[in-house]
Design a protein around this motif. Structure first.
Motif, short mmCIF file in Angstrom:
data_model
loop_
_atom_site.label_atom_id
_atom_site.label_comp_id
_atom_site.label_asym_id
_atom_site.label_seq_id
_atom_site.Cartn_x
_atom_site.Cartn_y
_atom_site.Cartn_z
N ALA A 33 0.47 -1.34 -0.10
CA ALA A 33 0.44 -0.28 0.56
C ALA A 33 0.78 0.91 -0.15
O ALA A 33 0.55 2.37 -0.32
CB ALA A 33 -1.13 -0.36 1.12
N ALA A 34 1.95 0.66 -0.62
CA ALA A 34 2.96 2.26 0.15
C ALA A 34 2.60 3.51 -0.67
O ALA A 34 2.36 4.33 -1.03
CB ALA A 34 4.38 2.14 0.36
N ALA A 35 2.64 2.96 -2.35
CA ALA A 35 2.44 4.87 -3.44
C ALA A 35 1.28 4.55 -2.89
O ALA A 35 0.17 5.75 -3.38
CB ALA A 35 2.27 3.89 -4.93
N ALA A 36 0.26 3.74 -2.75
CA ALA A 36 -1.65 4.33 -2.76
C ALA A 36 -1.75 5.21 -1.58
O ALA A 36 -2.28 6.54 -1.39
CB ALA A 36 -2.06 3.28 -2.34
N CYS A 37 -0.88 5.12 -0.19
CA CYS A 37 -0.75 5.85 0.84
C CYS A 37 -0.31 7.23 0.22
O CYS A 37 -0.93 8.28 0.53
CB CYS A 37 0.23 5.23 1.83
SG CYS A 37 0.30 6.18 3.05
N GLY A 64 11.33 -6.18 -2.68
CA GLY A 64 9.86 -6.91 -2.28
C GLY A 64 9.41 -5.63 -2.50
O GLY A 64 7.76 -6.96 -3.48
N GLY A 65 9.47 -4.78 -1.81
CA GLY A 65 7.72 -3.95 -1.96
C GLY A 65 7.33 -3.68 -2.64
O GLY A 65 6.57 -2.69 -3.29
N THR A 66 8.18 -3.51 -3.95
CA THR A 66 7.82 -2.33 -4.71
C THR A 66 7.71 -3.41 -5.97
O THR A 66 7.34 -3.42 -7.10
CB THR A 66 9.46 -1.47 -5.58
OG1 THR A 66 9.64 -0.60 -4.20
CG2 THR A 66 9.70 -0.97 -6.07
N ILE A 67 9.54 -4.68 -6.66
CA ILE A 67 9.27 -5.03 -7.95
C ILE A 67 7.81 -6.11 -7.93
O ILE A 67 7.71 -6.83 -9.10
CB ILE A 67 11.00 -5.76 -7.96
CG1 ILE A 67 10.93 -4.49 -8.15
CG2 ILE A 67 11.04 -6.92 -9.58
CD1 ILE A 67 12.47 -4.99 -8.46
N ASP A 68 7.57 -6.57 -6.91
CA ASP A 68 6.70 -7.93 -6.36
C ASP A 68 5.29 -7.37 -5.19
O ASP A 68 4.46 -6.86 -6.67
CB ASP A 68 7.62 -8.93 -5.23
CG ASP A 68 8.81 -9.62 -6.25
OD1 ASP A 68 9.17 -9.20 -7.37
OD2 ASP A 68 9.33 -10.20 -5.44
N GLY A 121 4.67 -4.66 -3.71
CA GLY A 121 3.72 -3.15 -4.00
C GLY A 121 3.72 -2.54 -5.45
O GLY A 121 3.42 -1.02 -5.83
N ILE A 122 3.95 -3.29 -7.01
CA ILE A 122 3.89 -3.22 -8.26
C ILE A 122 2.53 -2.62 -8.60
O ILE A 122 2.49 -1.16 -9.22
CB ILE A 122 4.41 -3.58 -8.85
CG1 ILE A 122 5.56 -2.86 -10.36
CG2 ILE A 122 3.52 -4.90 -9.43
CD1 ILE A 122 6.08 -3.67 -11.44
N GLN A 123 1.63 -3.54 -8.67
CA GLN A 123 0.15 -2.37 -8.75
C GLN A 123 -0.56 -1.13 -8.07
O GLN A 123 -0.50 0.13 -8.70
CB GLN A 123 -0.78 -3.61 -8.50
CG GLN A 123 -0.54 -4.56 -7.18
CD GLN A 123 -1.20 -3.21 -5.64
OE1 GLN A 123 0.13 -2.63 -5.40
NE2 GLN A 123 -1.75 -4.08 -4.89
N ALA A 124 -0.09 -1.08 -6.72
CA ALA A 124 0.18 0.88 -6.05
C ALA A 124 0.89 1.65 -6.60
O ALA A 124 0.36 2.44 -6.57
CB ALA A 124 0.04 0.55 -4.73
N LEU A 125 2.15 1.38 -7.12
CA LEU A 125 3.08 1.81 -7.52
C LEU A 125 2.22 2.03 -9.02
O LEU A 125 2.38 3.95 -9.59
CB LEU A 125 4.89 1.00 -7.83
CG LEU A 125 5.65 1.79 -8.81
CD1 LEU A 125 5.97 3.33 -8.40
CD2 LEU A 125 6.63 1.09 -9.30
N SER A 126 2.68 1.34 -9.77
CA SER A 126 1.99 2.13 -11.27
C SER A 126 0.53 2.31 -11.01
O SER A 126 0.62 3.51 -12.09
CB SER A 126 0.97 0.16 -12.03
OG SER A 126 0.64 0.85 -13.73
#
Length: 293
Positions: A69-73, A97-101, A103-108
């Protein structure tokens, strides 16, 4: 280095491992960002090295959030500050791990929405906080606790996934070249809209290197072409000077692999595949810089 401020926002009381380049990276990031900054940190090594509540080694506010949820937050946080007329820097500081795997949907989603924030992925090429399991960022041939014989497939090309979103600013860096890292963070924060910096962060226990070798290994990654330093601003790519110099006469790849215990016993075929991937990546970046693609 006179160009980098003396002010410290990462205190000396972190619980990081000796030689941790993630904490070294964050030190430079915060120097570039300054005190009017909020960090959004998903589950990762950084959520541990900040210390045990109610104490902290950080001198800026930190919002700890779940892996995915990092990018969504950060999107909501950025909008909230904007609605109040504040220019506070919102920075996601997340592992691979939290980005490439995870968290990638929230990042995108955040990149597609045009969120005004900086997302930093510090990449130690495995799930370092939970015992160095394989991640999508783990390179071929590397031994982890879940690939004891060496990973058999290639590292996920996160940078080209991010590039497909056509964001205003994107870069790669490593704390082995602190001035380059510092300047890229400053540029990212001065560029409106979403920015992304992918940082190679050698991990002494996970990479099985001595704690005083982490910066040396980071430099070897650049000198061998395993990690190319560049930045892309509004679609124009520029290869950074340390990598420009390295491309003129690259160091042998085995110089980089041989000092890391995680590559012990790597096969010749895996080394050849890594070398071919390096050649292909450099050729593509050089063509893009020249405006040929």
């Amino acid at each position: 280095m006179a160009e980098i401020p003396k002010e410290e926002y990462l205190e000396k009381c972190t619980t990081a491992c000796a030689g941790c380049t993630s904490s070294l990276t964050l030190r430079y990031v915060l120097k570039a960002a300054g005190p009017d900054t909020v960090l959004v940190v998903p589950a990762c090594c950084t959520s541990i090295l900040q210390g045990i509540y109610p104490n902290t080694s950080f001198s800026v506010p930190v919002y700890n959030i779940a892996f995915a949820a990092a990018a969504a937050c950060a999107s909501g946080m950025s909008e909230a500050f904007a609605s109040m007329g504040k220019k506070t820097n919102v920075i996601v500081y997340a592992g691979d791990g939290g980005t490439i795997d995870i968290g990638i949907q929230a990042l995108s989603g955040a990149l597609e929405r045009g969120t005004d924030f900086l997302y930093i992925c510090y990449d130690n090429e495995a799930y370092g906080n939970t015992g160095m399991q394989r991640s999508g960022a783990t390179p071929m041939g590397a031994r982890t606790t879940t690939t004891p014989g060496g990973k058999t497939d290639a590292k996920k090309d996160l940078d080209r996934i991010v590039a497909a979103h056509n964001i205003p600013y994107q870069a790669t860096a490593t704390p082995a070249y602190p001035k380059d890292l510092y300047e890229k963070v400053k540029t990212a924060l001065a560029t409106p809209g979403p920015s992304f910096i992918h940082i190679l962060a050698p991990c002494p226990p996970g990479w099985r290197i001595a704690s005083d070798m982490s910066v040396t290994v980071g430099k070897l990654a650049v000198k061998t072409g395993s990690w190319v330093l560049w930045e892309r601003k509004y679609g124009e790519l520029r290869i950074s000077s340390p990598s420009k110099s390295a491309m003129k006469k690259r160091a042998p790849l085995r110089e980089y692999l041989s000092v890391q215990g995680r590559f012990k016993g790597i096969s010749d075929s895996a080394v050849n595949e890594l070398e071919q991937a390096i050649e292909k990546n450099i050729a593509q970046l050089a063509k893009e810089e020249a405006g040929e693609c």
